[in-house]
Design an enzyme around this catalytic site. Structure first.
Site, PDB file in Angstrom:
ATOM      1  N   HIS A  99     -35.058  -3.492  21.397  1.00 29.39           N
ATOM      2  CA  HIS A  99     -36.446  -3.036  21.256  1.00 29.39           C
ATOM      3  C   HIS A  99     -36.459  -1.526  21.031  1.00 29.39           C
ATOM      4  CE1 HIS A  99     -37.346  -6.964  22.817  1.00 29.39           C
ATOM      5  NE2 HIS A  99     -36.750  -6.695  23.950  1.00 29.39           N
ATOM      6  N   GLU A 116     -37.584  -2.949  29.498  1.00 29.18           N
ATOM      7  CA  GLU A 116     -37.817  -4.136  30.317  1.00 29.18           C
ATOM      8  C   GLU A 116     -36.779  -4.240  31.412  1.00 29.18           C
ATOM      9  OE1 GLU A 116     -37.729  -6.958  27.099  1.00 29.18           O
ATOM     10  OE2 GLU A 116     -35.637  -7.449  27.423  1.00 29.18           O
ATOM     11  N   HIS A 174     -29.275  -6.451  23.800  1.00 35.24           N
ATOM     12  CA  HIS A 174     -29.250  -7.432  24.896  1.00 35.24           C
ATOM     13  C   HIS A 174     -29.519  -8.846  24.396  1.00 35.24           C
ATOM     14  CE1 HIS A 174     -33.487  -6.207  24.496  1.00 35.24           C
ATOM     15  NE2 HIS A 174     -33.794  -7.425  24.910  1.00 35.24           N
ATOM     16  N   ARG A 194     -34.302  -8.471  15.859  1.00 36.45           N
ATOM     17  CA  ARG A 194     -33.267  -9.470  16.051  1.00 36.45           C
ATOM     18  C   ARG A 194     -32.085  -9.135  15.143  1.00 36.45           C
ATOM     19  NH1 ARG A 194     -36.396 -14.275  14.644  1.00 36.45           N
ATOM     20  NH2 ARG A 194     -37.480 -14.226  16.619  1.00 36.45           N
TER      21      ARG A 194
HETATM   22 ZN    ZN Z   1     -35.810  -8.174  25.149  1.00 35.98          ZN
END
Ligand code: ZN
Length: 319
Positions: A99, A116, A174, A194
């Site tokens: 991200h 996150e 991740h 992605r």
């Molecule tokens: Zn994520």
């Protein structure tokens, strides 16, 4: 001043399982229940007030009705609701992703970036996830390994156990691995780049879109920055441990046995996501909860009590 039980929104992504329904009692008819969005004002999946006089309002409608004071003064610096909390049941591997940070995401996507954190609620024996790189690599090597499909040779696979915590700062590569059930607390954003999807196809039979160029712009090509270990604090009736604290959220894991007195001051709402056990939350209103429930306590409620034997993630917005 209110204690509110929330009903989540659900997502049936291709890698999801059925544990949120089978083990956490979520009422959802999807074949696969990949995610439940337990504290959300995001348009892609809002949480809804589950009971009481405001039953049926989305959390955003609730905030609009009672005013921003219910969020607390620390939320004043954010234009919109700052966080999103999910339960994620990965029956299969999630894509390898990254991200962007706020600066990049606002410039390129017109949306916030995403930092996150994960709390491992449960996992299969031998489950692993992907967390940053084993060692620093160059931009050229990153590009080459994406092109020749050898990226996973340099990424860091971590064996996971129930109760593990991972802090994933924006820019950290991740992927949640199969057999892991996670509570995720994140910035309120849906911007994901992605990089690798195990060659899978989506529901339409086509490979899911990759975002390699943007990922090259934002990925930190080094080992992940871990959040430092913190002590367990003992209180009357419960223990509490800070899991992560950043500009967007402060999260704690609570183990409650008996009666825990907590507080939602004027600075921030509290959210309790219960991962085990059952009981009641009372602070003016008295709400029953069981494993899997998400309870929102408005800012300014003051002291409130959790009664029961349970484990919960507590989230607030810091200064
Ligand atoms: Zn994520």
């Amino acid at each position: 001043m209110a204690v509110i039980k929330l009903e989540p929104a659900f997502k049936d992504y291709i890698w999801g399982g059925t544990r949120l329904r089978d083990d956490f009692g979520k009422r959802c008819d999807f074949d696969k229940v990949a995610e439940s969005w337990e504290l959300s004002c995001h348009k892609d999946g809002p949480s809804v007030v589950a009971e009481g006089k405001d039953k049926g309002l989305t959390l955003q409608q609730y905030i609009d009705k009672y005013g921003k004071e219910v969020l607390g003064t620390n939320c004043g610096r954010f234009e919109s609701f700052p966080i999103l909390i999910k339960l994620i049941d990965a029956k299969d591997n999630l894509s390898v992703q990254v991200h962007p940070n706020n600066e990049y995401a606002l410039r390129v996507e017109g949306e916030y970036g995403k930092t996150e954190m994960w709390y491992v609620v449960d996992c299969d024996e031998g489950a692993e996830l992907l967390y940053g790189f084993k060692k620093e690599i160059s931009k050229d090597e990153f590009a080459r390994r994406i092109a020749d499909n050898t990226l996973l040779e340099v990424t860091n696979s971590v064996p996971v156990h129930k109760g593990d915590v991972f802090f994933i700062e924006a820019g950290t590569l991740h992927a949640i691995g199969k057999g892991i059930l996670i509570a995720e607390i994140q910035q309120n954003s849906n911007t994901t780049y992605r990089i690798y999807d195990y060659g899978r196809v989506g529901k339409d039979g086509k490979p899911r879109e990759l975002h390699v160029e943007k990922a090259k712009d934002v990925t930190r090509l080094a080992p992940a920055k871990k959040y430092p270990e913190t002590p367990v604090e003992k209180h009357e009736g419960y223990t509490s441990k800070l899991m992560a604290e950043c500009e967007y959220f402060s999260t704690y894991i609570l183990d409650i046995d008996g009666k825990a007195e907590l507080e939602a001051g004027g600075d921030s709402f509290n959210n309790l996501l219960f991962l085990e056990g059952e009981g009641t939350v009372s602070g003016g209103d008295c709400v029953e909860f069981k494993k899997g429930d998400s309870i929102f306590i408005t800012a300014g409620t003051g002291k409130y009590t959790v009664n029961g034997k349970c484990k919960a993630v507590l989230t607030k917005i810091g200064k």
